[in-house]
Design a protein around this motif. Structure first.
Motif, mmCIF file in Angstrom:
data_model
loop_
_atom_site.group_PDB
_atom_site.id
_atom_site.type_symbol
_atom_site.label_atom_id
_atom_site.label_comp_id
_atom_site.label_asym_id
_atom_site.label_seq_id
_atom_site.Cartn_x
_atom_site.Cartn_y
_atom_site.Cartn_z
ATOM 1 N N ASN A 70 0.816 -1.214 0.000
ATOM 2 C CA ASN A 70 0.000 0.000 0.000
ATOM 3 C C ASN A 70 0.849 1.263 0.000
ATOM 4 O O ASN A 70 0.634 2.184 -0.796
ATOM 5 C CB ASN A 70 -0.923 -0.021 1.226
ATOM 6 N N HIS A 110 -9.469 4.151 1.115
ATOM 7 C CA HIS A 110 -8.128 3.892 1.640
ATOM 8 C C HIS A 110 -7.083 4.755 0.933
ATOM 9 O O HIS A 110 -6.095 5.163 1.548
ATOM 10 C CB HIS A 110 -7.787 2.407 1.506
ATOM 11 N N GLN A 138 -4.557 7.111 2.948
ATOM 12 C CA GLN A 138 -3.112 6.947 2.840
ATOM 13 C C GLN A 138 -2.448 8.221 2.318
ATOM 14 O O GLN A 138 -1.341 8.578 2.754
ATOM 15 C CB GLN A 138 -2.792 5.770 1.911
ATOM 16 N N VAL A 170 -12.347 3.236 8.398
ATOM 17 C CA VAL A 170 -11.319 4.191 7.984
ATOM 18 C C VAL A 170 -11.912 5.555 7.628
ATOM 19 O O VAL A 170 -11.232 6.581 7.701
ATOM 20 C CB VAL A 170 -10.517 3.628 6.784
#
Length: 340
Positions: free
Chosen positions: A37, A120, A124, A148
């Motif tokens: 990731n 995500h 991130q 999240v």
């Protein structure tokens, strides 16, 4: 070619712990190399940051005609070396300053349970220090969201609701929806009248140019809807004056809205293409996808197969980047083995 032989080989390997461990180590190394990731999102983060500070092809940011697309340089070969901001020639270069490092993310709906990869990605990018401003065309009303979502801190703007285009003509739809969008669009038109009129004319031409093949004189009304929605985003961007780049997710309607917003503001844009938005012709009729590819600063996609298809249709194939949907390789890691 023999399923039974293949099954026997797998069974044999599973009976040998040392072979399993060796295969597992090699498999994990491949996953870390291609699907980690942090690694993948750092690449996207770098691409977005480069859009603030690097020079670009003068064709970018414009609505290219098919003839212009044919002659646009391949692979960015004619791009100049990075220069000072004053020397940058691409449309919207005035926004690429240290004060405007925010990236505006445009999505069709947020948060969506089925689009974990986008959620995500946003999280991130925040972790990597990127400043984001989120725009969602639709307000999702799902009962559950991923945990999240609560950790995301970027400001979120929902566009006003627009009525359905089905079973109505363009004039009737405009009469019902202009009261919702007129203030923001007038604001943009007042500040940038030439840009606004050029983009409006382009949207009207697209309604005719990409009309349904079996529809006779029937217009494809969606482009006027997307133009007004882009006007709302543009007004927000011009008011806040902190965004230096636009990025849309999916290359059909959202990419068109992002493209229009780019033209209205002069801020360059990019987009990520995913799945049916690439392959279903009715979502990008005629040469529409090629025009959006040519206008974007870069295009990201999540598989090599997608990238091959997009590069074959792109006037600058090197501007298509493969960025896999990553995994948290610390979370998905083997449990410590205990010695007996």
């Amino acid at each position: 070619d023999n399923p039974e032989s293949f099954a026997d080989a797998i069974t044999h390997l599973l009976k040998r712990p040392s072979s399993c461990a060796t295969l597992g180590c090699h498999a994990r190394a491949s996953v870390v190399e291609y699907f980690d990731n942090d690694r993948n999102l750092k690449l996207l983060c770098q691409l977005l940051q480069d859009c603030h500070a690097t020079n670009a092809n003068p064709c970018r940011g414009k609505l290219l005609t098919p003839e212009q697309s044919k002659h646009a340089p391949l692979g960015g070969k004619m791009m100049a070396q990075p220069k000072t901001i004053e020397a940058v020639a691409y449309p919207g270069a005035q926004y690429a300053t240290a004060k405007k490092q925010t990236v505006a993310y445009v999505m069709n709906g947020y948060p969506r349970l089925s689009e974990t990869f986008i959620t995500h990605e946003i999280y991130q990018l925040e972790r990597l220090g990127m400043s984001l401003r989120l725009f969602s065309v639709k307000r999702e009303r799902e009962d559950k969201v991923h945990p999240v979502v609560a950790a995301i801190r970027s400001p979120l703007t929902y566009l006003p609701d627009a009525s359905s285009l089905s079973n109505t003509n363009l004039l009737g739809w405009l009469m019902r929806n202009l009261p919702t969008f007129w203030r923001s669009n007038i604001e943009v038109a007042w500040r940038h009248p030439v840009r606004y009129m050029r983009t409006l004319i382009s949207a009207l031409i697209m309604c005719w140019r990409y009309r349904p093949r079996d529809g006779g004189m029937r217009l494809r009304k969606v482009f006027m809807k997307e133009f007004l929605q882009a006007g709302h985003i543009a007004a927000e961007l011009l008011r806040n004056n902190d965004v230096g780049h636009l990025h849309g997710h999916f290359c059909h309607g959202v990419a068109t809205i992002t493209w229009f917003a780019s033209r209205l503001t002069g801020i360059p844009f990019s987009f990520t293409a995913h799945a049916k938005d690439i392959y279903q012709a009715e979502l990008n009729p005629g040469d529409l996808l090629e025009r959006k590819l040519g206008a974007a600063r870069f295009v990201a996609t999540c598989t090599c197969a997608n990238a091959d298809v997009l590069r074959a249709r792109h006037p600058r194939p090197d501007d298509v980047r493969t960025i896999y949907h990553g995994l948290d390789t610390d979370y998905f890691s083997p449990a410590p083995r205990t010695r007996v």
